[in-house]
Design a protein around this motif. Structure first.
Motif, PDB file in Angstrom:
ATOM      1  N   SER A 491     -12.442  -9.324  17.424  1.00 52.31           N
ATOM      2  CA  SER A 491     -12.136 -10.280  18.473  1.00 52.31           C
ATOM      3  C   SER A 491     -11.895  -9.573  19.791  1.00 52.31           C
ATOM      4  O   SER A 491     -11.393  -8.444  19.825  1.00 52.31           O
ATOM      5  N   SER A 492     -12.238 -10.248  20.873  1.00 54.28           N
ATOM      6  CA  SER A 492     -11.879  -9.764  22.208  1.00 54.28           C
ATOM      7  C   SER A 492     -10.647 -10.530  22.667  1.00 54.28           C
ATOM      8  O   SER A 492     -10.183 -11.450  21.995  1.00 54.28           O
ATOM      9  N   GLY A 493     -10.117 -10.169  23.795  1.00 56.17           N
ATOM     10  CA  GLY A 493      -8.953 -10.871  24.317  1.00 56.17           C
ATOM     11  C   GLY A 493      -7.673 -10.535  23.593  1.00 56.17           C
ATOM     12  O   GLY A 493      -6.759 -11.357  23.509  1.00 56.17           O
ATOM     13  N   GLU A 494      -7.597  -9.321  23.056  1.00 53.01           N
ATOM     14  CA  GLU A 494      -6.378  -8.912  22.353  1.00 53.01           C
ATOM     15  C   GLU A 494      -5.225  -8.745  23.335  1.00 53.01           C
ATOM     16  O   GLU A 494      -5.416  -8.407  24.498  1.00 53.01           O
ATOM     17  N   SER A 495      -4.025  -8.977  22.816  1.00 58.81           N
ATOM     18  CA  SER A 495      -2.841  -8.713  23.621  1.00 58.81           C
ATOM     19  C   SER A 495      -2.678  -7.206  23.780  1.00 58.81           C
ATOM     20  O   SER A 495      -2.855  -6.446  22.821  1.00 58.81           O
ATOM     21  N   THR A 496      -2.338  -6.780  24.986  1.00 61.34           N
ATOM     22  CA  THR A 496      -2.098  -5.351  25.220  1.00 61.34           C
ATOM     23  C   THR A 496      -0.617  -5.013  25.156  1.00 61.34           C
ATOM     24  O   THR A 496      -0.256  -3.840  25.110  1.00 61.34           O
ATOM     25  N   ARG A 497       0.224  -6.039  25.137  1.00 58.75           N
ATOM     26  CA  ARG A 497       1.666  -5.821  25.111  1.00 58.75           C
ATOM     27  C   ARG A 497       2.269  -6.496  23.881  1.00 58.75           C
ATOM     28  O   ARG A 497       1.805  -7.537  23.417  1.00 58.75           O
ATOM     29  N   ASP A 498       3.326  -5.898  23.395  1.00 54.84           N
ATOM     30  CA  ASP A 498       3.971  -6.379  22.179  1.00 54.84           C
ATOM     31  C   ASP A 498       5.034  -7.426  22.505  1.00 54.84           C
ATOM     32  O   ASP A 498       5.727  -7.316  23.520  1.00 54.84           O
ATOM     33  N   GLY A 537      11.040 -15.393  35.981  1.00 61.31           N
ATOM     34  CA  GLY A 537      11.250 -16.516  36.880  1.00 61.31           C
ATOM     35  C   GLY A 537      10.211 -17.605  36.811  1.00 61.31           C
ATOM     36  O   GLY A 537      10.291 -18.595  37.549  1.00 61.31           O
ATOM     37  N   LEU A 538       9.213 -17.475  35.931  1.00 58.88           N
ATOM     38  CA  LEU A 538       8.158 -18.477  35.795  1.00 58.88           C
ATOM     39  C   LEU A 538       8.297 -19.215  34.468  1.00 58.88           C
ATOM     40  O   LEU A 538       8.468 -18.601  33.413  1.00 58.88           O
ATOM     41  N   GLU A 539       8.218 -20.542  34.533  1.00 62.62           N
ATOM     42  CA  GLU A 539       8.245 -21.332  33.301  1.00 62.62           C
ATOM     43  C   GLU A 539       7.060 -20.941  32.414  1.00 62.62           C
ATOM     44  O   GLU A 539       5.935 -20.760  32.904  1.00 62.62           O
ATOM     45  N   VAL A 540       7.301 -20.785  31.106  1.00 61.69           N
ATOM     46  CA  VAL A 540       6.241 -20.339  30.201  1.00 61.69           C
ATOM     47  C   VAL A 540       6.198 -21.190  28.936  1.00 61.69           C
ATOM     48  O   VAL A 540       7.189 -21.827  28.557  1.00 61.69           O
ATOM     49  N   ASN A 541       5.031 -21.187  28.305  1.00 64.83           N
ATOM     50  CA  ASN A 541       4.893 -21.611  26.912  1.00 64.83           C
ATOM     51  C   ASN A 541       4.445 -20.377  26.136  1.00 64.83           C
ATOM     52  O   ASN A 541       4.402 -19.271  26.685  1.00 64.83           O
ATOM     53  N   ALA A 542       4.109 -20.550  24.851  1.00 61.45           N
ATOM     54  CA  ALA A 542       3.768 -19.376  24.031  1.00 61.45           C
ATOM     55  C   ALA A 542       2.578 -18.612  24.605  1.00 61.45           C
ATOM     56  O   ALA A 542       2.565 -17.374  24.643  1.00 61.45           O
ATOM     57  N   ARG A 547       0.361 -14.053  28.434  1.00 65.66           N
ATOM     58  CA  ARG A 547      -0.522 -13.746  29.554  1.00 65.66           C
ATOM     59  C   ARG A 547       0.241 -13.028  30.662  1.00 65.66           C
ATOM     60  O   ARG A 547      -0.247 -12.051  31.242  1.00 65.66           O
ATOM     61  N   GLU A 548       1.451 -13.486  30.953  1.00 62.02           N
ATOM     62  CA  GLU A 548       2.274 -12.841  31.969  1.00 62.02           C
ATOM     63  C   GLU A 548       2.710 -11.454  31.519  1.00 62.02           C
ATOM     64  O   GLU A 548       2.671 -10.486  32.297  1.00 62.02           O
ATOM     65  N   LEU A 549       3.090 -11.334  30.230  1.00 62.89           N
ATOM     66  CA  LEU A 549       3.555 -10.050  29.711  1.00 62.89           C
ATOM     67  C   LEU A 549       2.443  -9.004  29.764  1.00 62.89           C
ATOM     68  O   LEU A 549       2.681  -7.822  30.029  1.00 62.89           O
ATOM     69  N   ASN A 550       1.199  -9.430  29.513  1.00 61.60           N
ATOM     70  CA  ASN A 550       0.061  -8.502  29.503  1.00 61.60           C
ATOM     71  C   ASN A 550      -0.238  -7.905  30.872  1.00 61.60           C
ATOM     72  O   ASN A 550      -0.962  -6.906  30.975  1.00 61.60           O
ATOM     73  N   ILE A 560      13.781 -12.409  30.809  1.00 63.90           N
ATOM     74  CA  ILE A 560      13.454 -13.603  30.024  1.00 63.90           C
ATOM     75  C   ILE A 560      14.673 -14.522  29.989  1.00 63.90           C
ATOM     76  O   ILE A 560      15.778 -14.101  29.633  1.00 63.90           O
ATOM     77  N   HIS A 561      14.495 -15.766  30.426  1.00 67.31           N
ATOM     78  CA  HIS A 561      15.585 -16.740  30.462  1.00 67.31           C
ATOM     79  C   HIS A 561      15.485 -17.647  29.238  1.00 67.31           C
ATOM     80  O   HIS A 561      14.404 -18.174  28.936  1.00 67.31           O
ATOM     81  N   ILE A 562      16.614 -17.809  28.562  1.00 61.91           N
ATOM     82  CA  ILE A 562      16.640 -18.590  27.330  1.00 61.91           C
ATOM     83  C   ILE A 562      17.840 -19.531  27.331  1.00 61.91           C
ATOM     84  O   ILE A 562      18.837 -19.313  28.033  1.00 61.91           O
TER      85      ILE A 562
END
Length: 600
Positions: A491-498, A537-542, A547-550, A560-562
């Motif tokens: 697959s392509s589009g792998e996550s680069t960050r854990d 500071g940006l609202e996120v979903n899964a 995408r932001e972490l990468n 990360i706000h929880i």
């Protein structure tokens, strides 16, 4: 003889009525008990919690409860009991393959859920009468309602009769034949002198001809492997539902639970959708247990005490080996392609690699502790246990390849299975804990002790890449592309960050449903059920979180706000390289792999 009469009493209240007659003779006391677990499913389920109103028709007989599942029956004047009748009801609303269930389509029960054992007479003959006449709401379907079971019938083979009578040699034999009462979609086929039945609850439109056609090579493979089949008739009984999956093996049948939409419809004759493939694999798995679990079995399960846990470190040999053969059989018989089989194995290896608990528990320990750990999992179980099904199947694959290597391709795992059957199962002898080592040494002349210890007694990773090379496969590792990535394919589009956690999207943000030990989420201090609102500071979903972490550099930190139990917290998430925990296989030698599959 102990006699039972059982009938579905109420659909709306989900009740079976049971009446039993005990010929106690000169005995002044007998003891009744109901099992706490069912063979094949290693968890205490306390079936007695569903028993209602146990009483004796003779008012001079006293019934005293001794513990949660045991009763003493005695005559109030100290006289011999003679023949006594006991009556009770059973609440049946467990939609699974393990207990009992009644709805408007069918009534189903395992004997362990409904039949009290008379301890003093458990080894005598047991007579069962199944009666369908009490259900008034089924009257309009009276001629279509059948009583289906593999239990030996003593009156007639008319499955639509109002009552059917069965006779078993003892209690354990009786409770190993589940019963279903209802309207069915079904078909049969003959193979090697055995009649196989495919039975599905309800009146669903299914391509029965195709299902039977696809089951035949599976049945043929298993019979050929063991050179015989110990039954003359076998029943695949499927409880159809909207969503569900499960199977439980029995002496001459299996009870399956499956989604009706995943099975082929009358006009669907081509293709192998994943849902249907998994159904055939499930059928393959449970049929394989006819030899390997119901006859081949650990010595402690020859006459198990169903009132309490019975421990064995051998479950990986039984469920693990069967987990190898279920899908392998589909490939050997041409129901799936070699490439499709590689995808399945890659997905299995992926599941193992994503299981940190594999480094904390061996598969022998997993087998022994199935009662309290494997069958009672929670969101943290992935971090401290390993599945004896999953790793057991991968271990079986590794052992097979090792046998082939050491014997210069003279032997393989099939020879081990045949030896277990010939030396133990067919003779009703239980297997000792070191049975695989012993057979390899004494029957095949191979010393695999060190390798088998590595696979079963340690938490070390198996040398899968090197082993798979010897059967024409290359093993590749990559990072996952997202929560839905099961592996098995390039697959392509792998996550680069854990990130190291599973997330479930909410209306706003996402909820943490699982955290992997030692990964970024764990290092940040995230906990189960934390509600993630924002990253940097940006609202996120899964998806957007990853995408932001990468985009971030390794060695930096994300904020990360929880929400945790109503409190707003800000945590620092370390940005680290993604784990390569996703496997796929490629075939680099078609001929070699085809030879290993047995299709060359």
């Amino acid at each position: 003889m102990i006699k039972y009469r059982i009938t579905p009493l109420s659909i709306s209240e989900h009740l079976f009525a049971v009446s039993m007659v005990v010929s106690a003779g000169d005995r002044h006391t007998v003891t009744l008990s109901l099992p706490s677990w069912i063979p094949g499913s290693y968890m205490i389920r306390d079936f007695a919690k569903n028993l209602i109103g146990l009483n004796c028709a003779n008012k001079e007989v006293i019934v005293t409860q001794l513990d949660k599942q045991t009763w003493r029956v005695q005559q109030s004047r100290g006289l011999p009991l003679g023949d006594i009748q006991l009556d009770y009801q059973v609440f049946a609303f467990d939609l699974s393959v393990r207990a009992a269930y009644i709805n408007d389509e069918y009534a189903f029960f395992n004997g362990t859920s409904v039949f009290l054992k008379v301890v003093e007479f458990e080894h005598t003959e047991h007579h069962v009468c199944v009666d369908k006449s009490h259900l008034k709401s089924w009257e309009k379907l009276a001629n279509a309602i059948e009583i289906i079971t593999s239990m030996p019938c003593v009156d007639n083979s008319n499955t639509t009769a109002q009552t059917r009578h069965f006779l078993c040699s003892d209690y354990l034999t009786m409770v190993d034949h589940p019963v279903v009462i209802g309207q069915f979609t079904r078909a049969s086929f003959e193979l090697d002198g055995v009649t196989f039945h495919a039975v599905f609850t309800g009146n669903h439109k299914l391509n029965l001809a195709r299902i039977c056609k696809d089951l035949q090579p599976i049945c043929k493979h298993h019979i050929s492997l063991f050179s015989e089949i110990p039954v003359s008739e076998y029943w695949f009984i499927t409880l159809l539902c909207k969503n569900g999956f499960g199977g439980l093996e029995h002496t001459a049948s299996t009870i399956l639970q499956y989604a009706y939409d995943a099975l082929p419809k009358p006009n669907e004759n081509d293709g192998m959708e994943e849902g249907y493939r998994d159904f055939l694999s499930l059928c393959s798995h449970e049929l394989f247990h006819t030899w390997h679990v119901k006859r081949n079995k650990p010595d402690v399960y020859l006459s198990p005490d169903l009132s309490q846990e019975v421990y064995s470190p051998q479950l990986w040999i039984y469920e693990g080996f069967t987990s190898l053969y279920d899908d392998l059989t589909l490939a050997r018989t041409g129901l799936i392609t070699p490439e499709e089989y590689c995808k399945i194995v890659g997905q299995n290896i992926t599941r193992l690699l994503r299981n940190p608990g594999r480094h904390k528990q061996s598969i022998e320990e997993s087998s022994f502790n199935a009662w309290t750990k494997f069958y009672k999992q929670d969101a943290n179980s992935v971090n401290h246990i390993v599945s004896y099904y999953l790793k057991g199947g991968i271990a079986a694959l590794a052992i097979d390849i090792k046998i082939r290597q050491l014997s210069q391709q003279q032997y393989n795992l099939d020879h081990v299975m045949q030896a277990i059957w010939n030396q133990f199962g067919s003779k009703n002898i239980g297997t000792p804990d070191e049975v695989i080592k012993t057979i390899c040494q004494d029957t095949l002349g191979l010393d695999l002790s060190a390798f088998i210890d590595l696979t079963s007694k340690t938490t070390q990773d198996l040398p899968l890449s090197e082993l798979l090379q010897t059967i024409g496969l290359s093993m590749h590792l990559r990072s996952r592309t997202g929560n839905d990535d099961k592996g098995g394919i390039e697959s392509s589009g792998e996550s680069t960050r854990d990130f190291g956690a599973l997330l479930n999207d909410q209306t706003i943000g996402c909820k943490v449903t699982q955290i992997l030990d030692g990964r970024a989420a764990s290092l940040a201090g995230l906990q189960l059920n934390d509600h993630i609102i924002a990253l940097n500071g940006l609202e996120v979903n899964a998806k957007s979180l990853m995408r932001e972490l990468n985009t971030m550099d390794v060695g930096t930190e994300a904020q990360i706000h929880i929400l945790r139990d109503g409190r707003l917290l800000c945590l620092s998430l370390p940005v680290i390289e993604a784990e390569k925990d996703t496997c796929y296989l490629s075939i680099n030698d078609q001929s070699m792999f085809a030879k290993w599959l047995g299709i060359a």
